[in-house]
Design a protein around this motif. Structure first.
Motif, mmCIF file in Angstrom:
data_model
loop_
_atom_site.group_PDB
_atom_site.id
_atom_site.type_symbol
_atom_site.label_atom_id
_atom_site.label_comp_id
_atom_site.label_asym_id
_atom_site.label_seq_id
_atom_site.Cartn_x
_atom_site.Cartn_y
_atom_site.Cartn_z
ATOM 1 N N LEU A 10 0.826 -1.208 0.000
ATOM 2 C CA LEU A 10 0.000 0.000 0.000
ATOM 3 C C LEU A 10 0.863 1.261 0.000
ATOM 4 O O LEU A 10 0.494 2.267 -0.609
ATOM 5 C CB LEU A 10 -0.932 -0.008 1.211
ATOM 6 N N GLN A 15 -1.057 4.477 -1.476
ATOM 7 C CA GLN A 15 -2.333 4.496 -0.769
ATOM 8 C C GLN A 15 -2.181 4.925 0.685
ATOM 9 O O GLN A 15 -3.109 5.486 1.269
ATOM 10 C CB GLN A 15 -2.981 3.107 -0.830
ATOM 11 N N ILE A 16 -1.038 4.646 1.275
ATOM 12 C CA ILE A 16 -0.753 5.087 2.640
ATOM 13 C C ILE A 16 0.693 5.564 2.696
ATOM 14 O O ILE A 16 1.506 5.253 1.814
ATOM 15 C CB ILE A 16 -0.980 3.972 3.697
ATOM 16 N N ILE A 102 -8.999 5.013 6.728
ATOM 17 C CA ILE A 102 -8.159 5.076 5.534
ATOM 18 C C ILE A 102 -8.852 4.382 4.361
ATOM 19 O O ILE A 102 -8.896 4.912 3.257
ATOM 20 C CB ILE A 102 -6.785 4.421 5.804
ATOM 21 N N MET A 103 -9.407 3.198 4.607
ATOM 22 C CA MET A 103 -10.157 2.503 3.560
ATOM 23 C C MET A 103 -11.002 1.396 4.166
ATOM 24 O O MET A 103 -10.723 0.906 5.269
ATOM 25 C CB MET A 103 -9.227 1.930 2.485
ATOM 26 N N GLN A 107 -12.483 -1.895 -0.560
ATOM 27 C CA GLN A 107 -11.432 -1.184 -1.281
ATOM 28 C C GLN A 107 -10.111 -1.926 -1.180
ATOM 29 O O GLN A 107 -9.362 -2.027 -2.161
ATOM 30 C CB GLN A 107 -11.281 0.245 -0.746
ATOM 31 N N LEU A 108 -9.788 -2.447 0.015
ATOM 32 C CA LEU A 108 -8.555 -3.212 0.188
ATOM 33 C C LEU A 108 -8.566 -4.448 -0.707
ATOM 34 O O LEU A 108 -7.556 -4.767 -1.357
ATOM 35 C CB LEU A 108 -8.393 -3.614 1.645
ATOM 36 N N LEU A 111 -7.741 -3.475 -4.245
ATOM 37 C CA LEU A 111 -6.322 -3.157 -4.426
ATOM 38 C C LEU A 111 -5.479 -4.423 -4.484
ATOM 39 O O LEU A 111 -4.483 -4.491 -5.215
ATOM 40 C CB LEU A 111 -5.842 -2.257 -3.288
#
Length: 295
Positions: A10, A15-16, A102-103, A107-108, A111
């Motif tokens: 991520l 993403q992070i 965050i998500m 969504q995870l 990804l």
């Protein structure tokens, strides 16, 4: 380990941040995974359905599972199955992502489709990864020819996680005849199923490991720091020998040795597992057929 693998991915795709990953790795050991997140992960509920049950919980004095059954989203057997997965480390990391806003789980999962494609993993491979089981994860990284190394490698990684860094990152594994490095500690185990094992790193990469295991602060990797690394390697090999002793007698631990100015370590068939431990890049090196040579 799975939290670090997913977390660093991520970070790589933006993403992070590294700072967020640091906080997530600290939090995921403390969170209690919610049934709704597990249900979404298992494909038993959509995110919208889980959110609706969460809203109902806010106004009803009932547990998530009881409401989900009453609303016919889940059966009681499914709820019982989800409860058994609350200790999963991947799901705990996903819960930490959700807790920090965050998500969401969906969504995870989306990804990780790209993660799966980029790394040429099958659906079964992804199940092994998400299981959080070290042995199943390790098999995804080891070259096929390195299957014999697995008992030593798995014991070594498990020991490093228990004694040094439970969130270390397994980056890659490869078979080679030599590996360039600068400092390291090693130990040979003699006998019919003998082997050699060591930890190596460049510059002062091994200092944090020596500090944690040796319970002494090392700013640099000197002889005392490498002595602590040697004792750590001795712990690893002692556990391996204990495991092997159930099937074979006669294995003997030789005294650990170290090098502060090496150019490379070599062996006929050297397994090199690249790790990030306590934020530093180091390598676990294993040889099964002969003693490792230090140049």
């Amino acid at each position: 380990m799975i939290a670090s693998i997913v977390g660093h991915y991520l970070v790589d795709i933006g993403q992070i941040t590294k700072e967020q990953l640091h906080d997530l790795l600290k939090e995921h050991h403390k969170v209690r995974v919610k049934l709704g997140l597990i249900a979404v992960s298992e494909g038993l509920m959509t995110q919208e359905e889980a959110d609706r049950v969460n809203r109902l919980q806010a106004i009803m004095d009932m547990r998530f599972g009881d409401i989900a059954v009453e609303e016919r989203y889940l059966t009681q057997n499914q709820v019982d199955g989800l409860l058994k997965k609350q200790g999963n480390t991947y799901l705990a990391f996903a819960q930490a992502l959700e807790n920090q806003q965050i998500m969401k789980m969906e969504q995870l999962d989306q990804l990780l489709i790209d993660f799966q494609y980029d790394r040429h993993l099958s659906s079964s491979d992804m199940e092994d990864l998400k299981s959080g089981d070290l042995n199943r994860i390790l098999k995804l990284y080891l070259p096929f020819e390195a299957e014999r190394h697995e008992p030593v490698a798995s014991t070594a990684l498990r020991t490093l996680m228990r004694l040094v860094d439970q969130d270390m990152w397994l980056k890659s594994a490869a078979l080679t005849s030599h590996w360039k490095s600068e400092k390291g500690a090693f130990q040979q185990v003699t006998g019919r199923s003998g082997f050699s094992c060591g930890l190596v790193g460049k510059q002062d990469a091994l200092a944090p490991i020596a500090s944690v295991f040796g319970q002494e602060h090392f700013m640099a990797v000197d002889e005392d720091a490498l002595d602590a690394i040697g004792e750590l390697v001795n712990c690893i090999n002692g556990l391996v020998v204990t495991h092997f002793s159930e099937k074979e007698e006669g294995l003997e631990l030789c005294p650990p040795y170290f090098s502060m100015d090496m150019e490379e370590v070599s062996s006929t068939e050297l397994l090199v597992i690249s790790l990030e431990i306590l934020g530093r890049d180091v390598e676990l090196v294993i040889s099964l057929d002969d003693e490792m040579k230090i140049k």
